[in-house]
Scaffold this motif. Structure first.
Motif, short mmCIF file in Angstrom:
data_model
loop_
_atom_site.label_atom_id
_atom_site.label_comp_id
_atom_site.label_asym_id
_atom_site.label_seq_id
_atom_site.Cartn_x
_atom_site.Cartn_y
_atom_site.Cartn_z
N HIS A 225 0.82 -1.21 0.00
CA HIS A 225 0.00 0.00 0.00
C HIS A 225 0.86 1.27 0.00
O HIS A 225 0.49 2.27 -0.62
CB HIS A 225 -0.93 0.01 1.21
CG HIS A 225 -2.11 -0.91 1.07
ND1 HIS A 225 -3.10 -0.72 0.14
CD2 HIS A 225 -2.43 -2.05 1.75
CE1 HIS A 225 -4.00 -1.68 0.25
NE2 HIS A 225 -3.62 -2.50 1.22
N SER B 118 -3.01 4.05 -5.29
CA SER B 118 -4.03 4.03 -4.24
C SER B 118 -5.05 5.14 -4.44
O SER B 118 -6.25 4.94 -4.22
CB SER B 118 -3.37 4.19 -2.86
OG SER B 118 -2.56 3.07 -2.56
N VAL C 267 -7.56 4.05 -6.96
CA VAL C 267 -8.49 3.05 -6.43
C VAL C 267 -9.55 3.72 -5.56
O VAL C 267 -10.75 3.45 -5.67
CB VAL C 267 -7.74 1.98 -5.62
CG1 VAL C 267 -8.73 1.06 -4.88
CG2 VAL C 267 -6.85 1.15 -6.53
N LEU C 268 -9.10 4.64 -4.69
CA LEU C 268 -10.04 5.31 -3.79
C LEU C 268 -10.96 6.27 -4.53
O LEU C 268 -12.07 6.55 -4.08
CB LEU C 268 -9.27 6.05 -2.69
CG LEU C 268 -8.47 5.17 -1.73
CD1 LEU C 268 -7.69 6.02 -0.75
CD2 LEU C 268 -9.39 4.22 -0.97
N PHE D 63 -12.85 0.47 -5.57
CA PHE D 63 -12.84 0.38 -4.11
C PHE D 63 -13.75 -0.76 -3.64
O PHE D 63 -13.36 -1.57 -2.80
CB PHE D 63 -13.29 1.70 -3.50
CG PHE D 63 -13.33 1.69 -1.99
CD1 PHE D 63 -12.19 1.96 -1.25
CD2 PHE D 63 -14.51 1.41 -1.31
CE1 PHE D 63 -12.22 1.95 0.14
CE2 PHE D 63 -14.55 1.39 0.08
CZ PHE D 63 -13.40 1.67 0.80
N LEU E 251 -12.28 -4.26 -4.53
CA LEU E 251 -11.14 -4.64 -3.68
C LEU E 251 -11.60 -5.00 -2.28
O LEU E 251 -11.17 -6.02 -1.72
CB LEU E 251 -10.13 -3.49 -3.62
CG LEU E 251 -8.83 -3.79 -2.85
CD1 LEU E 251 -8.08 -4.94 -3.50
CD2 LEU E 251 -7.94 -2.54 -2.81
N LYS E 252 -12.51 -4.19 -1.72
CA LYS E 252 -12.94 -4.47 -0.35
C LYS E 252 -13.76 -5.76 -0.27
O LYS E 252 -13.66 -6.51 0.71
CB LYS E 252 -13.74 -3.29 0.22
CG LYS E 252 -15.17 -3.19 -0.25
CD LYS E 252 -15.98 -2.21 0.58
CE LYS E 252 -17.45 -2.22 0.16
NZ LYS E 252 -18.26 -1.33 1.01
N PRO F 81 -8.59 -1.99 1.27
CA PRO F 81 -8.46 -0.61 0.79
C PRO F 81 -8.48 0.41 1.91
O PRO F 81 -8.07 1.56 1.71
CB PRO F 81 -9.68 -0.44 -0.14
CG PRO F 81 -10.68 -1.43 0.37
CD PRO F 81 -9.87 -2.60 0.85
N LYS F 82 -8.95 0.00 3.11
CA LYS F 82 -8.93 0.93 4.24
C LYS F 82 -7.51 1.29 4.64
O LYS F 82 -7.24 2.39 5.12
CB LYS F 82 -9.68 0.32 5.42
CG LYS F 82 -11.18 0.15 5.19
CD LYS F 82 -11.84 -0.67 6.28
CE LYS F 82 -11.81 0.04 7.61
NZ LYS F 82 -12.52 -0.75 8.65
N ALA G 153 -5.01 1.59 2.47
CA ALA G 153 -4.61 2.60 1.49
C ALA G 153 -5.17 3.97 1.86
O ALA G 153 -4.47 4.99 1.79
CB ALA G 153 -5.11 2.19 0.10
N ARG H 135 -16.36 4.10 1.13
CA ARG H 135 -15.26 4.78 0.47
C ARG H 135 -15.10 6.18 1.04
O ARG H 135 -16.09 6.91 1.20
CB ARG H 135 -15.52 4.85 -1.04
CG ARG H 135 -14.37 5.46 -1.85
CD ARG H 135 -14.62 5.24 -3.34
NE ARG H 135 -15.84 5.87 -3.80
CZ ARG H 135 -15.90 7.09 -4.33
NH1 ARG H 135 -14.78 7.81 -4.48
NH2 ARG H 135 -17.05 7.58 -4.75
#
Length: 214
Positions: free
Chosen positions: A54, A63, A66-67, A73, A76-77, A129-130, A132, A212
């Protein structure tokens, strides 16, 4: 790079965040209670490597992409959440199966081992993703915009990952002490392993429900 005072402030903040109980610490504790100290330490190192993924992605701008994308997002999650839930279900079922086999005089499955625990730790953290979002929100506050932003992001990120990994290893040793203390009580070991599986499932559900960042 940040000046000495800013760096000291960053180290203090990163240290406090590292020792604050969170999903990473709970995952390592659960893995240790389920499989012992070696698996717990291996999981700590694995989540550390996942954190580095990350950091590198954040320094390269991946990142942020992605966010910024609701679809990426969410994908990935959900993959990360499904993986955690699967690990939890497998751990829970193994605890019950091994207890039944032990009562029947059958063979008990061996632990998954440090190598597999390491690989699982990498995936658990890399698919979150959290993590990131945390790095992108936390680290830039301490970056000197007059210098190389990407290099500073990596250095500060590596420091944070190192502190987190050390905290996780301490937790692994503490959790293994609890597990060793229960070694003479098979029913308690079974309960600890079931609780570990339940904790992983809960972490997976929590990740699936994560929103997100705005």
């Amino acid at each position: 790079m940040p000046d000495v005072s800013q760096l000291a402030l960053y180290l203090a903040a990163a240290f406090l965040l590292a020792i604050t109980p969170g999903p990473g610490i709970f995952y390592v504790a659960a893995r240790t209670l389920a499989g012992g100290r070696a698996e717990g330490v291996a999981s700590s190192l694995g989540t550390g490597l996942g954190g580095i993924v990350h950091v590198l992605a954040g320094s390269l701008g991946v990142s942020a992409l992605v966010l910024a994308s609701a679809e990426l997002f969410t994908a990935l999650k959900l993959v990360g959440a499904a993986y955690l839930v699967c690990l939890g279900i497998r751990t829970f079922q193994a605890a019950r199966r091994d207890a039944a086999n032990a009562l029947a005089g059958g063979t008990v499955e061996p632990p998954i081992g440090p190598r597999r625990a390491f690989r699982e730790g990498v995936l658990v953290e890399a698919l979150n993703p959290k993590t990131a979002a945390f790095f992108l929100a936390f680290i830039p506050q301490f970056v000197d915009m007059a210098g190389s932003v990407a290099l500073q992001f990596m250095v500060l990120g590596f420091i944070s990952v190192l502190l987190n990994t050390l905290a996780d290893i301490v937790v692994a040793f503490a959790a293994s002490g609890i597990r060793d203390g229960a070694a003479a009580r098979p029913e308690l070991i079974k309960r600890l392993r079931e609780a570990s599986g339940g904790a992983m499932i809960a972490l997976g559900i929590g990740l699936a429900l994560a929103k997100r960042p705005a």
